[in-house]
Design a protein around this motif. Sequence first.
Motif: not given
Length: 130
Positions: A18, A20, A72, A122, A124
Amino acid sequence: MSNTLARASKWTAFLASRPEFPAGDRLLAAFHAGKITRLCDCGCNSFDIEVAEGAVTPLAQPGERGGSVFELEFRTSEEQSTLEFVVLVGANGQLSGIDVDYCANSYPVPDEPVLVEPPYHVRTSAALAI
């Protein structure tokens, strides 16, 4: 479908691919260097893994404790259904597991869920070593 090593490998490869996820190569390396210690049998596709310290470059900066470094979430083609992924690390920064839940773990993960792009959530962590 029951949770298996093949399912763990499939979801790990999916996350690593992915755009992302900024550390796909390290995620795959950790998965291949590690040993699965638990495949959850509740209907989710979550698993725990042990990666020896120093075996591969850690996913995150070591700290006092581990936790979630990446999330995600997708809607699926089923009305009001979601598929969620959470990448977890231990205090040493190494991969310690991936949670894969369907509808916030209210139902078993379908065999082939159809994801609606793009993901609607999303996250992170700043701890993720990029």
